[in-house]
Write an enzyme that holds these catalytic residues in place. Sequence first.
Site, short mmCIF file in Angstrom:
data_model
loop_
_atom_site.label_atom_id
_atom_site.label_comp_id
_atom_site.label_asym_id
_atom_site.label_seq_id
_atom_site.Cartn_x
_atom_site.Cartn_y
_atom_site.Cartn_z
N LYS A 160 0.82 -1.23 0.00
CA LYS A 160 0.00 0.00 0.00
C LYS A 160 0.84 1.26 0.00
CE LYS A 160 0.46 -2.33 3.78
NZ LYS A 160 -0.17 -3.07 4.82
N GLU A 209 -5.17 -5.72 -4.68
CA GLU A 209 -6.28 -6.01 -3.75
C GLU A 209 -5.80 -6.14 -2.31
OE1 GLU A 209 -9.90 -6.61 -4.58
OE2 GLU A 209 -9.55 -5.91 -2.53
N VAL A 220 -5.22 -3.12 0.50
CA VAL A 220 -6.24 -2.42 1.29
C VAL A 220 -7.12 -3.42 2.02
CG1 VAL A 220 -8.14 -0.76 1.25
CG2 VAL A 220 -6.25 -0.51 -0.36
N ILE A 277 -10.19 -8.55 2.55
CA ILE A 277 -11.51 -8.06 2.09
C ILE A 277 -11.40 -7.60 0.63
CG2 ILE A 277 -13.32 -6.32 2.43
CD1 ILE A 277 -12.47 -6.09 5.34
N GLU A 290 3.48 -3.85 10.27
CA GLU A 290 4.46 -3.50 9.25
C GLU A 290 5.87 -3.72 9.81
OE1 GLU A 290 3.48 -2.53 5.99
OE2 GLU A 290 1.75 -3.40 6.99
N ASP A 297 -0.18 3.72 7.81
CA ASP A 297 -0.64 2.58 7.01
C ASP A 297 -2.12 2.76 6.63
OD1 ASP A 297 -0.22 -0.36 6.12
OD2 ASP A 297 -2.01 -0.44 7.38
N LYS A 333 -3.85 3.28 2.77
CA LYS A 333 -5.02 2.53 2.26
C LYS A 333 -6.15 3.49 1.90
CE LYS A 333 -3.67 -1.46 5.02
NZ LYS A 333 -3.70 -2.06 6.35
P1 NDP Z 1 7.90 -9.52 5.66
O1 NDP Z 1 8.82 -8.60 6.33
O2 NDP Z 1 7.37 -10.68 6.42
O3 NDP Z 1 8.60 -10.11 4.34
C1 NDP Z 1 9.36 -9.30 3.47
C2 NDP Z 1 10.09 -10.21 2.49
O4 NDP Z 1 10.81 -9.39 1.58
C3 NDP Z 1 11.10 -11.16 3.16
O5 NDP Z 1 11.01 -12.42 2.57
C4 NDP Z 1 12.44 -10.52 2.82
O6 NDP Z 1 13.50 -11.46 2.66
C5 NDP Z 1 12.13 -9.89 1.47
N1 NDP Z 1 13.05 -8.80 1.17
C6 NDP Z 1 13.39 -7.74 1.92
N2 NDP Z 1 14.26 -6.94 1.29
C7 NDP Z 1 14.47 -7.52 0.08
C8 NDP Z 1 15.29 -7.18 -1.03
N3 NDP Z 1 16.06 -6.09 -1.04
N4 NDP Z 1 15.25 -7.99 -2.10
C9 NDP Z 1 14.49 -9.09 -2.10
N5 NDP Z 1 13.69 -9.47 -1.08
C10 NDP Z 1 13.70 -8.69 0.00
O7 NDP Z 1 6.70 -8.63 5.09
P2 NDP Z 1 5.19 -9.05 4.85
O8 NDP Z 1 5.12 -10.32 4.13
O9 NDP Z 1 4.44 -8.88 6.11
O10 NDP Z 1 4.70 -7.84 3.91
C11 NDP Z 1 5.00 -7.80 2.54
C12 NDP Z 1 4.17 -6.71 1.89
O11 NDP Z 1 2.79 -7.00 2.08
C13 NDP Z 1 4.37 -5.31 2.49
O12 NDP Z 1 4.22 -4.35 1.49
C14 NDP Z 1 3.22 -5.20 3.49
O13 NDP Z 1 2.86 -3.86 3.74
C15 NDP Z 1 2.13 -5.93 2.73
N6 NDP Z 1 1.04 -6.45 3.52
C16 NDP Z 1 1.30 -7.21 4.62
C17 NDP Z 1 0.26 -7.75 5.34
C18 NDP Z 1 0.49 -8.58 6.55
O14 NDP Z 1 -0.51 -8.94 7.21
N7 NDP Z 1 1.71 -8.94 6.89
C19 NDP Z 1 -1.13 -7.51 4.95
C20 NDP Z 1 -1.29 -6.71 3.76
C21 NDP Z 1 -0.23 -6.20 3.09
P3 NDP Z 1 14.02 -12.42 3.85
O15 NDP Z 1 12.88 -13.33 4.16
O16 NDP Z 1 15.18 -13.13 3.27
O17 NDP Z 1 14.37 -11.51 4.98
N1 HSE Z 2 0.13 -3.84 9.07
C1 HSE Z 2 -1.09 -3.92 8.35
C2 HSE Z 2 -2.24 -3.98 9.30
C3 HSE Z 2 -1.08 -5.13 7.47
O1 HSE Z 2 -2.02 -4.24 10.49
O2 HSE Z 2 -3.38 -3.78 8.90
C4 HSE Z 2 -2.29 -5.22 6.56
O3 HSE Z 2 -2.25 -4.23 5.59
#
Ligand code: NDP
Ligand code: HSE
Length: 430
Positions: free
Chosen positions: A107, A131, A134, A138, A192, A203, A207
């Site tokens: 986002k 999707e 946000v 949902i 985050e 955040d 959204k």
């Molecule tokens: P995480 O921190 O759990 O995962 C981030 C991933 O990105 C890790 O696998 C990390 O690698 C990788 N990474 C970081 N830097 C680099 C780089 N320079 N090159 C390649 N890979 C890299 O984040 P989330 O999965 O929680 O979130 C991911 C996205 O989704 C974000 O934009 C977040 O805002 C969004 N989001 C998250 C939600 C949630 O509930 N968590 C809900 C909705 C959206 P490594 O594993 O090796 O450290």
């Molecule tokens: N950090 C975000 C939250 C993840 O708590 O809603 C979902 O966008």
Amino acid sequence: VTENLKIGIAGLGTVGAGVLKILGVSGDLIAQCCARAIDVVGICARDRARERGLGLAGAAWFDDAIALAKDPTIEVFIELIGGSDGVALDAVRTALAHGKHVVTANKALIALHGAELGALAEAQGVALNFEAAVAGGIPIIKALREGLSANRVSRVYGILNGTCNYILSDMEETGRSFDAVLKQAQELGYAESDPSFDIGGIDTAHKLAILASIAFGAQVDFSHVHIEGIEYISANDIIVARELGYAIKLLGLACRTDQGVEQRVHPCLVKSDDAIAAVNGVVNAVVVESDQLGRLVMEGAGAGESPTASAVIADIIDIARGLVLPPFLRPSEFLRSEAVAPMARHEGAYYIRLTAIDRPGVMAVIAEDLAHEGVSIDTIIQRGAERADSVPIILLTHQCRESVMVKALARISSHDVIVKPPRMIRIEQL
Ligand code: NDP
Ligand code: HSE
């Protein structure tokens, strides 16, 4: 026979791992839905050596997300790294420039660079789907972009951050401290990577900016959002609010006014019997009010591995089915730059927390200052001493203009008897 859709996933954290798990357990269902299978042909994360338990043998490893974004073997680039700039932005730009469809849950990226990236996707004739960016699982973007596309939206609002809602509702239910509940939200994968984005309201603002763009046909502009977080909400505010018949929720609200589009994110007192007051835990809720449908309410898990991955996969399925829509509903040429309705002209009622020296005449001083600015008091409560020498005073006001309330608080806080900066929480009539 249609060929399998070949995708590359950058980011294998909470969301990336969730996507791979669902593709593993529900691959047959997904293949039936889109009449073709989805093959993960490339993956990328920071640490190749990390044991992820994801069975990644079939996919090529990339150390560099940008190399994956332009790799000729992939048709769709899935960005799940996070961050508004840096590698996420560079990789998405690269993928679009190379004619790849893009799916992202990011986002921050879409709120800050959505206008540019959306125009690039349109020029390339590819999808830019977000999707999961946000309200987690949902399908609100799909609802706005498809189901409501014949509607003029007058207001969109909701609980858009799972972490904050988890913190506020847990503090209300259990009385645990803010820090303890935040730590748990982080362990559950909701927060985050920098949790100040959650608790500072940023955040939610990301959204809201995206929702407002699609809802009002405006160019996405994060700088138009007024932002306050939940950092200053105390356990006592939650208790007093409940006694007065309110719950405290962090809301994002966007509506059309005669001044322009108002976009604001801040904690709100909402009536305990309003449906949104009963939305607790990591659950999000989004309400859309529009001319043809009336009121639409959607509620569901707003963060976490499976719900977020479910939304990412729905975006991939759309691409597998050949559905490519303008990212913000209208083609870029129709997205306007809307005037921003100033918060100073916002009208509402307020919950005010003052901390004052417990001395005769204090109430009179406060009442006089409010009267001087024309702010009318609805309720006033003085509780037992916070410290030996000071007491919390809670006021509820009647409706007034925000600029007037701010002036009245400045006047009140200029007195020596007021020992902490006043806190103001808006009372929202939904
Ligand atoms: P995480 O921190 O759990 O995962 C981030 C991933 O990105 C890790 O696998 C990390 O690698 C990788 N990474 C970081 N830097 C680099 C780089 N320079 N090159 C390649 N890979 C890299 O984040 P989330 O999965 O929680 O979130 C991911 C996205 O989704 C974000 O934009 C977040 O805002 C969004 N989001 C998250 C939600 C949630 O509930 N968590 C809900 C909705 C959206 P490594 O594993 O090796 O450290
Ligand atoms: N950090 C975000 C939250 C993840 O708590 O809603 C979902 O966008």
